[in-house]
Design a protein around this motif. Sequence first.
Motif, PDB file in Angstrom:
ATOM      1  N   ILE A  32       0.837  -1.201   0.000  1.00  8.64           N
ATOM      2  CA  ILE A  32       0.000   0.000   0.000  1.00  8.64           C
ATOM      3  C   ILE A  32       0.871   1.250   0.000  1.00  8.64           C
ATOM      4  O   ILE A  32       0.621   2.206  -0.739  1.00  8.64           O
ATOM      5  N   PHE A  33       1.920   1.268   0.827  1.00  2.88           N
ATOM      6  CA  PHE A  33       2.817   2.420   0.845  1.00  2.88           C
ATOM      7  C   PHE A  33       3.595   2.549  -0.461  1.00  2.88           C
ATOM      8  O   PHE A  33       3.871   3.655  -0.913  1.00  2.88           O
ATOM      9  N   LEU A  34       3.925   1.419  -1.092  1.00  7.33           N
ATOM     10  CA  LEU A  34       4.594   1.450  -2.386  1.00  7.33           C
ATOM     11  C   LEU A  34       3.682   2.086  -3.434  1.00  7.33           C
ATOM     12  O   LEU A  34       4.145   2.826  -4.313  1.00  7.33           O
ATOM     13  N   GLY A  35       2.386   1.822  -3.313  1.00  8.30           N
ATOM     14  CA  GLY A  35       1.426   2.390  -4.243  1.00  8.30           C
ATOM     15  C   GLY A  35       1.290   3.894  -4.144  1.00  8.30           C
ATOM     16  O   GLY A  35       0.793   4.534  -5.071  1.00  8.30           O
ATOM     17  N   LEU A  36       1.725   4.472  -3.040  1.00  5.98           N
ATOM     18  CA  LEU A  36       1.702   5.932  -2.932  1.00  5.98           C
ATOM     19  C   LEU A  36       2.675   6.581  -3.901  1.00  5.98           C
ATOM     20  O   LEU A  36       2.440   7.682  -4.388  1.00  5.98           O
ATOM     21  N   TYR A  37       3.774   5.899  -4.164  1.00  8.70           N
ATOM     22  CA  TYR A  37       4.821   6.471  -5.011  1.00  8.70           C
ATOM     23  C   TYR A  37       4.867   5.845  -6.403  1.00  8.70           C
ATOM     24  O   TYR A  37       5.491   6.392  -7.297  1.00  8.70           O
ATOM     25  N   GLN A  38       4.234   4.714  -6.590  1.00  5.30           N
ATOM     26  CA  GLN A  38       4.210   4.025  -7.877  1.00  5.30           C
ATOM     27  C   GLN A  38       2.768   3.989  -8.392  1.00  5.30           C
ATOM     28  O   GLN A  38       1.983   4.871  -8.092  1.00  5.30           O
ATOM     29  N   SER A  39       2.429   2.948  -9.082  1.00  4.46           N
ATOM     30  CA  SER A  39       1.088   2.784  -9.647  1.00  4.46           C
ATOM     31  C   SER A  39       0.068   2.425  -8.553  1.00  4.46           C
ATOM     32  O   SER A  39       0.411   1.816  -7.537  1.00  4.46           O
ATOM     33  N   HIS A  40      -1.180   2.779  -8.786  1.00  5.11           N
ATOM     34  CA  HIS A  40      -2.232   2.458  -7.825  1.00  5.11           C
ATOM     35  C   HIS A  40      -2.537   0.961  -7.778  1.00  5.11           C
ATOM     36  O   HIS A  40      -3.181   0.489  -6.849  1.00  5.11           O
ATOM     37  N   ILE A  41      -2.071   0.215  -8.776  1.00  2.00           N
ATOM     38  CA  ILE A  41      -2.265  -1.243  -8.788  1.00  2.00           C
ATOM     39  C   ILE A  41      -1.609  -1.878  -7.564  1.00  2.00           C
ATOM     40  O   ILE A  41      -2.136  -2.838  -7.000  1.00  2.00           O
ATOM     41  N   TRP A  42      -0.458  -1.335  -7.131  1.00  3.06           N
ATOM     42  CA  TRP A  42       0.218  -1.860  -5.942  1.00  3.06           C
ATOM     43  C   TRP A  42      -0.664  -1.711  -4.703  1.00  3.06           C
ATOM     44  O   TRP A  42      -0.647  -2.565  -3.814  1.00  3.06           O
TER      45      TRP A  42
END
Length: 78
Positions: A32-42
């Motif tokens: 979820i935290f990775l999705g903040l900086y990358q794609s929303h798919i994460w």
Amino acid sequence: MSLLEKLGQDPQRSMQRFLRGLGLFIIGACFIFLGLYQSHIWQIIGIVILAIGCLLAIYGYLGLFANRLYHIFNRTKP
């Protein structure tokens, strides 16, 4: 066999389930935290993993709690 006896029959396995669920919860939170900086798919993948981790941790904790409660109710009196 009572429900408490069935759920709490193997506390080591319940502890393994709880710890695996906790690990999946942490991995899901990282996605979820990775999705903040990358794609929303994460974030979507993280939410799914987080939900599975929560359910597994709850099931494991329920087994641990049932084991403890079973032993409290079935104590022999001196």
